[in-house]
Design an enzyme around this catalytic site. Structure first.
Site, short mmCIF file in Angstrom:
data_model
loop_
_atom_site.label_atom_id
_atom_site.label_comp_id
_atom_site.label_asym_id
_atom_site.label_seq_id
_atom_site.Cartn_x
_atom_site.Cartn_y
_atom_site.Cartn_z
N GLY A 10 0.85 -1.21 0.16
CA GLY A 10 0.02 0.07 -0.06
C GLY A 10 0.73 1.21 -0.01
O GLY A 10 1.94 1.21 -0.17
N GLN A 11 0.29 2.41 -0.02
CA GLN A 11 1.04 3.69 -0.03
C GLN A 11 1.91 3.56 1.12
O GLN A 11 3.15 3.89 0.94
CB GLN A 11 0.03 4.97 0.25
CG GLN A 11 -0.94 4.88 -1.08
CD GLN A 11 -1.72 6.32 -0.99
OE1 GLN A 11 -1.27 7.39 -1.62
NE2 GLN A 11 -2.83 6.29 -0.23
N PHE A 40 -5.37 -10.47 5.57
CA PHE A 40 -6.20 -9.99 6.52
C PHE A 40 -7.51 -10.41 6.63
O PHE A 40 -8.39 -10.17 7.65
CB PHE A 40 -6.28 -8.43 6.60
CG PHE A 40 -4.94 -7.94 7.45
CD1 PHE A 40 -3.64 -8.21 6.95
CD2 PHE A 40 -5.09 -7.22 8.56
CE1 PHE A 40 -2.69 -7.79 7.68
CE2 PHE A 40 -3.77 -6.86 9.19
CZ PHE A 40 -2.57 -7.22 8.78
N ALA A 63 -4.90 -2.49 5.36
CA ALA A 63 -6.34 -2.08 5.73
C ALA A 63 -7.30 -2.13 4.43
O ALA A 63 -6.83 -1.99 3.33
CB ALA A 63 -6.29 -0.44 6.07
N THR A 104 -7.70 7.01 11.43
CA THR A 104 -8.02 7.97 10.50
C THR A 104 -8.86 9.01 11.03
O THR A 104 -9.34 8.87 12.10
CB THR A 104 -9.07 7.25 9.30
OG1 THR A 104 -9.81 8.19 8.69
CG2 THR A 104 -9.81 6.51 10.11
N ASP A 105 -8.74 10.33 10.22
CA ASP A 105 -9.67 11.56 10.56
C ASP A 105 -11.21 10.97 10.61
O ASP A 105 -11.93 11.92 11.20
CB ASP A 105 -9.37 12.45 9.76
CG ASP A 105 -9.66 12.18 8.39
OD1 ASP A 105 -8.84 11.22 7.76
OD2 ASP A 105 -10.13 12.73 7.51
N TYR A 128 -16.45 2.91 7.01
CA TYR A 128 -14.98 2.54 6.99
C TYR A 128 -14.49 3.29 8.47
O TYR A 128 -13.71 2.76 9.26
CB TYR A 128 -14.32 3.40 5.91
CG TYR A 128 -12.98 3.80 5.98
CD1 TYR A 128 -11.99 2.69 6.01
CD2 TYR A 128 -12.40 4.91 6.47
CE1 TYR A 128 -10.57 2.98 5.90
CE2 TYR A 128 -11.11 5.09 6.42
CZ TYR A 128 -10.26 4.38 6.32
OH TYR A 128 -9.01 4.61 6.47
N LYS A 132 -12.34 1.38 11.65
CA LYS A 132 -11.10 2.14 12.16
C LYS A 132 -11.25 2.38 13.67
O LYS A 132 -10.47 2.29 14.38
CB LYS A 132 -10.78 3.37 11.26
CG LYS A 132 -10.38 2.88 9.85
CD LYS A 132 -9.38 1.84 9.73
CE LYS A 132 -7.99 2.19 9.82
NZ LYS A 132 -6.92 1.33 9.44
P1 NDP Z 1 -3.64 1.71 0.49
O1 NDP Z 1 -5.18 1.32 0.11
O2 NDP Z 1 -2.70 2.50 -0.32
O3 NDP Z 1 -2.96 0.17 1.13
C1 NDP Z 1 -3.61 -0.60 1.83
C2 NDP Z 1 -2.84 -2.03 1.84
O4 NDP Z 1 -3.77 -2.96 2.44
C3 NDP Z 1 -2.78 -2.75 0.28
O5 NDP Z 1 -1.42 -3.01 0.24
C4 NDP Z 1 -3.82 -3.63 0.36
O6 NDP Z 1 -3.33 -4.68 -0.64
C5 NDP Z 1 -3.60 -4.38 1.91
N1 NDP Z 1 -4.66 -5.02 1.93
C6 NDP Z 1 -5.98 -4.77 1.72
N2 NDP Z 1 -6.68 -5.98 1.91
C7 NDP Z 1 -5.88 -7.01 2.25
C8 NDP Z 1 -5.94 -7.95 2.86
N3 NDP Z 1 -7.28 -8.89 3.00
N4 NDP Z 1 -4.72 -8.84 3.23
C9 NDP Z 1 -3.95 -8.17 3.17
N5 NDP Z 1 -3.57 -6.92 2.90
C10 NDP Z 1 -4.56 -6.17 2.34
O7 NDP Z 1 -3.61 2.57 2.17
P2 NDP Z 1 -2.73 3.44 2.66
O8 NDP Z 1 -1.33 3.04 2.65
O9 NDP Z 1 -2.90 4.83 2.15
O10 NDP Z 1 -3.21 3.41 4.26
C11 NDP Z 1 -2.41 3.11 5.44
C12 NDP Z 1 -3.26 3.05 6.52
O11 NDP Z 1 -3.66 4.54 6.87
C13 NDP Z 1 -4.57 2.43 6.63
O12 NDP Z 1 -4.56 1.86 7.94
C14 NDP Z 1 -5.59 3.40 6.35
O13 NDP Z 1 -6.85 3.03 7.01
C15 NDP Z 1 -5.04 4.60 7.07
N6 NDP Z 1 -5.53 5.84 6.46
C16 NDP Z 1 -5.44 6.09 5.09
C17 NDP Z 1 -5.89 7.43 4.66
C18 NDP Z 1 -5.85 7.46 2.97
O14 NDP Z 1 -6.09 8.62 2.62
N7 NDP Z 1 -5.39 6.56 2.33
C19 NDP Z 1 -6.41 8.52 5.37
C20 NDP Z 1 -6.48 8.04 6.88
C21 NDP Z 1 -5.96 6.98 7.34
P3 NDP Z 1 -3.64 -4.62 -2.24
O15 NDP Z 1 -3.18 -3.59 -2.63
O16 NDP Z 1 -3.46 -6.04 -2.63
O17 NDP Z 1 -5.27 -4.51 -2.07
#
Ligand code: NDP
Length: 302
Positions: A10-11, A40, A63, A104-105, A128, A132
């Site tokens: 993820g990011q 997950f 997530a 998250t906010d 969502y 969280k």
């Molecule tokens: P991303 O959506 O970029 O990344 C989430 C990651 O979780 C992805 O790598 C995804 O994998 C993985 N994922 C989803 N489902 C599963 C699963 N079943 N098993 C294993 N991995 C899984 O999120 P961010 O990096 O942006 O977010 C990081 C954190 O920050 C999270 O907790 C999010 O709730 C929180 N957050 C994010 C915000 C935002 O604007 N993005 C704002 C506020 C909080 P895949 O790519 O394979 O689906």
């Protein structure tokens, strides 16, 4: 220090692979890892991974982040964001490991126009946000060594993000309408990952002397200063124009959120006060403009 990172692609997870790499032995476990279980949807598999690696620190960057889809796909959202986090919290406790988690906010309802600190009661307005909020609650209940970072409006250089989408649109359309009644702080995955690494170092070193209690807790972690999506987009357009790049867009109109109805309601006020994080970890967070300007220059400079 042995660190187990979930959600590597993820990011934030991607940037954490870089920032955590020099803290100790880092085990990066994505959903489809060939050796360790990282899905997950299967909390027991995650626990087996913890048992196998025996980490000192578990970092959860995985997530379910599809905010609108979560409204109708609640079971999956709760499974990934709450039930699996509960399993990790219990596993961390059994191993006396730290659990680092992101929230998250969206745990707030977004009322008012002032910044919230960590003492403000949560009351999410979408599914969502509920998942969280519950993840925070299960960690607090079942785990004694944790850091939870509430962040907002996350973007990363890698992959798509709001600024890139707006730039693409601004190169092809004469008019754009952009939401102006949601206020928050765009926060880079890079900043989150670097701050997380710093925080882990401090937390781990305190726990070596049994004095970690003061640092365990929830922290607001976002870039400083606030903006709306409308002003954020205009900031991006200004940087690009200053670089001599032509944009097609002539009119950028501020519109209310109601102009773009979504399945999930969004909070209007996502201002988060970061004083607790800065004081606890001895850091000064940059303004959101620093990270966005850097990203745009990296994108557009040749
Ligand atoms: P991303 O959506 O970029 O990344 C989430 C990651 O979780 C992805 O790598 C995804 O994998 C993985 N994922 C989803 N489902 C599963 C699963 N079943 N098993 C294993 N991995 C899984 O999120 P961010 O990096 O942006 O977010 C990081 C954190 O920050 C999270 O907790 C999010 O709730 C929180 N957050 C994010 C915000 C935002 O604007 N993005 C704002 C506020 C909080 P895949 O790519 O394979 O689906």
């Amino acid at each position: 220090m042995r660190i187990l990172l979930f959600g590597t692609d993820g990011q934030v997870g991607w940037e954490l692979q870089r920032s955590l790499s020099y803290l100790g032995d880092l085990f990066c476990v994505g959903r489809d890892h060939p050796e360790y279980e990282g899905d997950f949807l299967d909390p027991n598999g995650l626990v087996r991974t913890v048992e196998a690696i025996k980490p000192d620190v578990i970092v959860n960057a995985a997530a379910y982040t599809a905010v609108d889809k979560a409204e109708t796909d609640q079971e999956t959202a709760f499974q990934i964001n709450t039930h699996s986090v509960l399993a990790l919290a219990k596993a961390a406790e059994r191993h006396q490991a730290w659990l680092i988690h992101y929230s998250t906010d969206y745990v707030y309802d977004g009322a008012g126009d002032t910044a919230r600190d960590e003492t403000t009661p949560t009351s999410p307005i979408n599914v969502y946000g509920e998942t969280k909020q519950m993840s925070e609650q299960v960690i607090q209940r079942y785990c004694s060594r944790y850091l939870i970072f509430r962040t907002s409006w996350v973007y990363a250089n890698r992959g798509n993000n709001f600024a890139k989408t707006m730039l693409t649109l601004a190169k092809s359309r004469r008019e754009l309408s952009i939401v102006d009644d949601q206020i928050g702080a765009p926060t880079s995955a890079e900043l989150l990952a670097d701050c997380t690494a710093h925080a882990i170092r401090k937390a781990y070193s305190l726990s070596q002397t049994g004095s970690e209690e003061s640092i365990v807790g929830i922290y607001h972690l976002v870039a400083k200063a606030y903006t709306s999506w409308y002003h954020y987009a205009n900031f991006v357009f200004d940087i690009v124009r200053k670089q001599g790049i032509d944009l097609t867009v002539e009119t950028v109109e501020p519109v209310p959120s109601s102009h773009y109805p979504t399945a999930a309601a969004r909070p209007h006020n996502s201002r988060l006060d970061v004083s607790k994080f800065e004081q606890s970890f001895g850091l000064t967070l940059p303004t959101w403009q620093c990270g966005v300007e850097r990203m745009i220059k990296e994108l557009t400079e040749v």
